[in-house]
Design a protein around this motif. Structure first.
Motif, PDB file in Angstrom:
ATOM      1  N   HIS A  20     -20.705 -19.521  -0.628  1.00 53.32           N
ATOM      2  CA  HIS A  20     -19.957 -20.069   0.507  1.00 53.32           C
ATOM      3  C   HIS A  20     -20.584 -19.562   1.804  1.00 53.32           C
ATOM      4  O   HIS A  20     -21.262 -18.535   1.825  1.00 53.32           O
TER       5      HIS A  20
ATOM      6  N   THR B 211     -19.030 -18.364   4.098  1.00 48.72           N
ATOM      7  CA  THR B 211     -18.260 -17.216   4.575  1.00 48.72           C
ATOM      8  C   THR B 211     -19.131 -15.945   4.525  1.00 48.72           C
ATOM      9  O   THR B 211     -18.863 -14.973   5.241  1.00 48.72           O
TER      10      THR B 211
ATOM     11  N   ARG C 251     -23.301 -23.568  -6.123  1.00 52.32           N
ATOM     12  CA  ARG C 251     -22.405 -23.079  -7.168  1.00 52.32           C
ATOM     13  C   ARG C 251     -22.862 -23.611  -8.509  1.00 52.32           C
ATOM     14  O   ARG C 251     -23.292 -24.755  -8.619  1.00 52.32           O
TER      15      ARG C 251
ATOM     16  N   GLN D 251     -20.943 -26.867   3.387  1.00 50.74           N
ATOM     17  CA  GLN D 251     -19.640 -26.390   3.841  1.00 50.74           C
ATOM     18  C   GLN D 251     -19.573 -26.395   5.358  1.00 50.74           C
ATOM     19  O   GLN D 251     -20.533 -26.054   6.041  1.00 50.74           O
TER      20      GLN D 251
ATOM     21  N   GLU E 251     -17.596 -24.574   8.190  1.00 49.05           N
ATOM     22  CA  GLU E 251     -16.835 -23.332   8.238  1.00 49.05           C
ATOM     23  C   GLU E 251     -16.589 -22.919   9.675  1.00 49.05           C
ATOM     24  O   GLU E 251     -17.418 -23.149  10.549  1.00 49.05           O
TER      25      GLU E 251
ATOM     26  N   ASN F 197      -6.843 -16.444  -1.682  1.00 48.21           N
ATOM     27  CA  ASN F 197      -8.251 -16.058  -1.558  1.00 48.21           C
ATOM     28  C   ASN F 197      -8.274 -14.547  -1.516  1.00 48.21           C
ATOM     29  O   ASN F 197      -7.397 -13.947  -0.887  1.00 48.21           O
TER      30      ASN F 197
ATOM     31  N   TYR G 110     -10.033 -12.707   0.201  1.00 53.84           N
ATOM     32  CA  TYR G 110     -10.342 -12.176   1.539  1.00 53.84           C
ATOM     33  C   TYR G 110      -9.373 -12.619   2.615  1.00 53.84           C
ATOM     34  O   TYR G 110      -9.516 -12.224   3.765  1.00 53.84           O
ATOM     35  N   THR G 111      -8.422 -13.504   2.286  1.00 52.28           N
ATOM     36  CA  THR G 111      -7.445 -13.909   3.309  1.00 52.28           C
ATOM     37  C   THR G 111      -6.028 -13.732   2.796  1.00 52.28           C
ATOM     38  O   THR G 111      -5.761 -13.872   1.610  1.00 52.28           O
TER      39      THR G 111
ATOM     40  N   ASN H  16      -9.685 -25.184   2.886  1.00 51.81           N
ATOM     41  CA  ASN H  16      -9.084 -23.928   2.474  1.00 51.81           C
ATOM     42  C   ASN H  16      -9.165 -23.005   3.684  1.00 51.81           C
ATOM     43  O   ASN H  16     -10.140 -23.052   4.433  1.00 51.81           O
ATOM     44  N   SER H  17      -8.133 -22.213   3.904  1.00 55.54           N
ATOM     45  CA  SER H  17      -8.142 -21.411   5.127  1.00 55.54           C
ATOM     46  C   SER H  17      -7.309 -20.150   4.943  1.00 55.54           C
ATOM     47  O   SER H  17      -6.666 -19.973   3.908  1.00 55.54           O
ATOM     48  N   GLY H  18      -7.309 -19.314   5.964  1.00 51.09           N
ATOM     49  CA  GLY H  18      -6.471 -18.123   5.883  1.00 51.09           C
ATOM     50  C   GLY H  18      -6.775 -17.129   6.986  1.00 51.09           C
ATOM     51  O   GLY H  18      -7.665 -17.344   7.817  1.00 51.09           O
TER      52      GLY H  18
ATOM     53  N   PHE I 268      -8.074 -13.480   7.716  1.00 53.20           N
ATOM     54  CA  PHE I 268      -8.868 -12.463   7.011  1.00 53.20           C
ATOM     55  C   PHE I 268      -8.082 -11.155   6.895  1.00 53.20           C
ATOM     56  O   PHE I 268      -7.357 -10.753   7.812  1.00 53.20           O
TER      57      PHE I 268
ATOM     58  N   GLY J  11      -9.909 -18.107   9.515  1.00 49.41           N
ATOM     59  CA  GLY J  11     -11.093 -18.875   9.137  1.00 49.41           C
ATOM     60  C   GLY J  11     -10.714 -19.988   8.195  1.00 49.41           C
ATOM     61  O   GLY J  11      -9.621 -20.007   7.653  1.00 49.41           O
ATOM     62  N   TRP J  12     -11.609 -20.916   8.063  1.00 47.05           N
ATOM     63  CA  TRP J  12     -11.379 -22.018   7.123  1.00 47.05           C
ATOM     64  C   TRP J  12     -12.698 -22.629   6.695  1.00 47.05           C
ATOM     65  O   TRP J  12     -13.732 -22.414   7.351  1.00 47.05           O
ATOM     66  N   GLY J  13     -12.656 -23.305   5.586  1.00 45.05           N
ATOM     67  CA  GLY J  13     -13.869 -23.952   5.085  1.00 45.05           C
ATOM     68  C   GLY J  13     -13.510 -25.285   4.474  1.00 45.05           C
ATOM     69  O   GLY J  13     -12.435 -25.452   3.911  1.00 45.05           O
TER      70      GLY J  13
HETATM   71  N1  PHE Z   1     -14.811 -19.606   1.662  1.00 41.30           N
HETATM   72  C1  PHE Z   1     -13.744 -20.524   1.387  1.00 41.30           C
HETATM   73  C2  PHE Z   1     -14.228 -21.573   0.368  1.00 41.30           C
HETATM   74  O1  PHE Z   1     -15.356 -21.539  -0.033  1.00 41.30           O
HETATM   75  C3  PHE Z   1     -13.239 -21.205   2.615  1.00 41.30           C
HETATM   76  C4  PHE Z   1     -12.574 -20.237   3.554  1.00 41.30           C
HETATM   77  C5  PHE Z   1     -13.264 -19.773   4.632  1.00 41.30           C
HETATM   78  C6  PHE Z   1     -11.289 -19.821   3.324  1.00 41.30           C
HETATM   79  C7  PHE Z   1     -12.673 -18.900   5.501  1.00 41.30           C
HETATM   80  C8  PHE Z   1     -10.676 -18.963   4.188  1.00 41.30           C
HETATM   81  C9  PHE Z   1     -11.360 -18.493   5.272  1.00 41.30           C
HETATM   82  O2  PHE Z   1     -13.485 -22.439  -0.053  1.00 41.30           O
END
Ligand code: PHE
Length: 477
Positions: free
Chosen positions: A280, A282, A340, A354, A356, A392, A394-395, A416-418, A420, A438-440
């Motif tokens: 990712h 991220t 992946r 992605q 991001e 996640n 990390y979030t 997807n988001s959150g 951190f 953050g979000w992706g």
């Molecule tokens: N890294 C996450 C993904 O691959 C996306 C994401 C990024 C989620 C930043 C939360 C914060 O789906």
């Protein structure tokens, strides 16, 4: 080439009954022919006559034959009283069939029409003459006026093809923007107009440390398995990360800190140094956030901190006063490739793009993240969005983002988001009140939805048709 006049005529044609008369003679002639002569044999009764030549013929024929003086009554029966007859009806019909009219004139024609032996039809005919440009060969009309024609004077007599203003031009040749690149450009513009700066994302190869550990992804997390992540065989290992930061990250994983209990699971340096293809973007965000926190760590960054701002310059020195902890808000984005180890099918490839973004500021809340998402997606033309709690490593909290797709008539996951976690931000050196959300999202999915593509292989890979891309309305500017 030719000239002609149109003529209209009224012509007469025999009807089906008329054709019958042409074959067998008129009704009256048929009556006359079957009757015996007066005083020579038995007269025929009307009933016998009907049997012999039919009801219709005998009815019409008797009347006419009497009128013509061809037949007479004898007792109950009928006999003929002339030696010979002139079948005028037949003769007239023959003339009509041959010439379309009768010399005898309209009165007789009207009578035949009344008897339904002929009908009148409108006809058209033409007289054709050679015209002034008559020729037995066709000359090609000129489409261009050439220098030769001017010199020879042939332009004066040449015929020219009419200009067709309806004609469509030849399609111009030229490059075409791939739909993915086009959507990437649109999304990039949305970020830029919202004041985001673009993160450098050229490192496809990352270490387990930056892709996972720095993000507080436990070393035992299934995403780190061989089945999910591509690991490098040569070289296998990354250079050692910054020892102080490395120490803080391994501490929070193994033993906790910053208010967290940590994972309390074994931590291996080897795992952390493994080189892999980033799963990712991220991983890039982690690099950038670590860099952003450099001023908070009291390290005067050698790097130009301009990369955190879009256009405008920012301070490049460390904390300026005692109250200044060095933190500067930042809004960052990237759009790049990730990898992946997926089972590939119509909607999954082993590599994709992605989109991001991260926003770092003091005291951000989940409402800021949700509000931001609404603005961001509405700029992409997506108005109806919904959030679902998710997980996640990390979030916390984490939200999956769903958009209502009117054409598919259902909600589809778009991101997807959150927020951190402190276990990720605090070891980097961010002050406690700094929140980063953050979000992706994938770049392929909105592109496929937008352009009605249902197999990803029509968009990416060796099966992509270059002609299809070039002629796709998606690439038009
Ligand atoms: N890294 C996450 C993904 O691959 C996306 C994401 C990024 C989620 C930043 C939360 C914060 O789906």
């Amino acid at each position: 080439m030719i000239q002609y006049q149109t003529h209209e005529v009224l012509s007469h044609f025999p009807t089906a009954e008329g054709v019958q008369v042409l074959q067998d003679g008129s009704h009256e002639a048929r009556v006359w022919s079957v009757l015996p002569f007066k005083n020579q044999g038995n007269p025929i009764t009307p009933a016998e006559l009907r049997k012999k030549i039919g009801d219709e013929t005998s009815k019409v024929g008797q009347g006419r034959a009497f009128k013509n003086g061809w037949i007479a009554k004898e007792g109950d029966g009928l006999v003929k009283i002339v030696e010979q007859i002139q079948d005028t009806t037949l003769n007239d019909l023959q003339e009509v069939a041959l010439t379309g009219t009768l010399k005898a004139g309209e009165k007789v024609l009207a009578d035949l029409r009344k008897r339904k032996l002929i009908i009148q039809k409108k006809g058209q005919w033409f007289t054709i003459h050679k015209g002034p440009q008559f020729s037995t060969s066709t000359a090609r009309p000129e489409t261009d006026l050439t220098a030769d024609m001017l010199v020879s004077g042939s332009w004066k007599t040449a015929t020219y093809k009419k200009y067709n203003f309806e004609a469509e031009g030849i399609p111009t040749t030229g490059g075409a923007l791939h739909p993915l690149l086009k959507v990437r450009e649109e999304i990039r513009n949305i970020f830029l107009e919202m004041g985001f700066a673009e993160m450098p994302t050229s490192s496809f190869v990352e270490s387990g440390f930056w892709c996972f550990d720095a993000l507080f992804v436990p070393q035992q997390h299934p995403a780190r398995d061989l089945q999910d992540t591509f690991y490098l065989s040569d070289p296998k290992e990354s250079l050692p990360p910054n020892p102080k930061y490395y120490e803080r990250v391994s501490q929070v994983h193994e033993h906790g800190g910053y208010g967290s209990a940590g994972y309390r699971a074994p931590w291996s340096q080897e795992e952390s140094r493994k080189l892999l293809l980033r799963t990712h973007t991220t991983a890039s965000s982690a690099h950038m956030l670590y860099k952003l926190a450099a001023r908070c760590r009291g390290e005067v960054p050698e790097e130009d901190q301009k990369e955190f701002t879009h256009g405008a310059s920012s301070t490049t020195s460390g904390p300026s006063s005692k109250d200044d902890d060095g933190f500067r808000p930042a809004k960052l984005f990237s759009i790049d490739r990730v990898f992946r180890n997926e089972t590939m099918d119509a909607t999954h490839l082993a590599e994709f793009h992605q989109v991001e973004g991260v926003v770092a500021d003091r005291n951000l809340t989940l409402a800021d993240l949700i509000g931001f998402m609404r603005v961001f997606f509405s700029k992409m033309g997506i108005e109806k969005i919904r959030f679902k709690p998710a997980y996640n490593p990390y979030t916390e909290p984490s939200l999956e983002i769903f958009a209502f797709h009117p054409m598919l008539d259902r909600w589809v996951e778009v991101g997807n988001s959150g927020m951190f976690r402190p276990e990720m931000l605090e070891p980097m050196g961010f002050p406690k009140d700094v929140r980063v959300h953050g979000w992706g999202l994938s770049l392929e999915r909105p592109t496929m939805i937008r352009y009605g593509i249902n197999n990803i292989r029509t968009l990416v890979g060796h099966k992509v048709s270059i002609d299809g891309i070039e002629s796709s309305p998606a690439v038009m500017f």
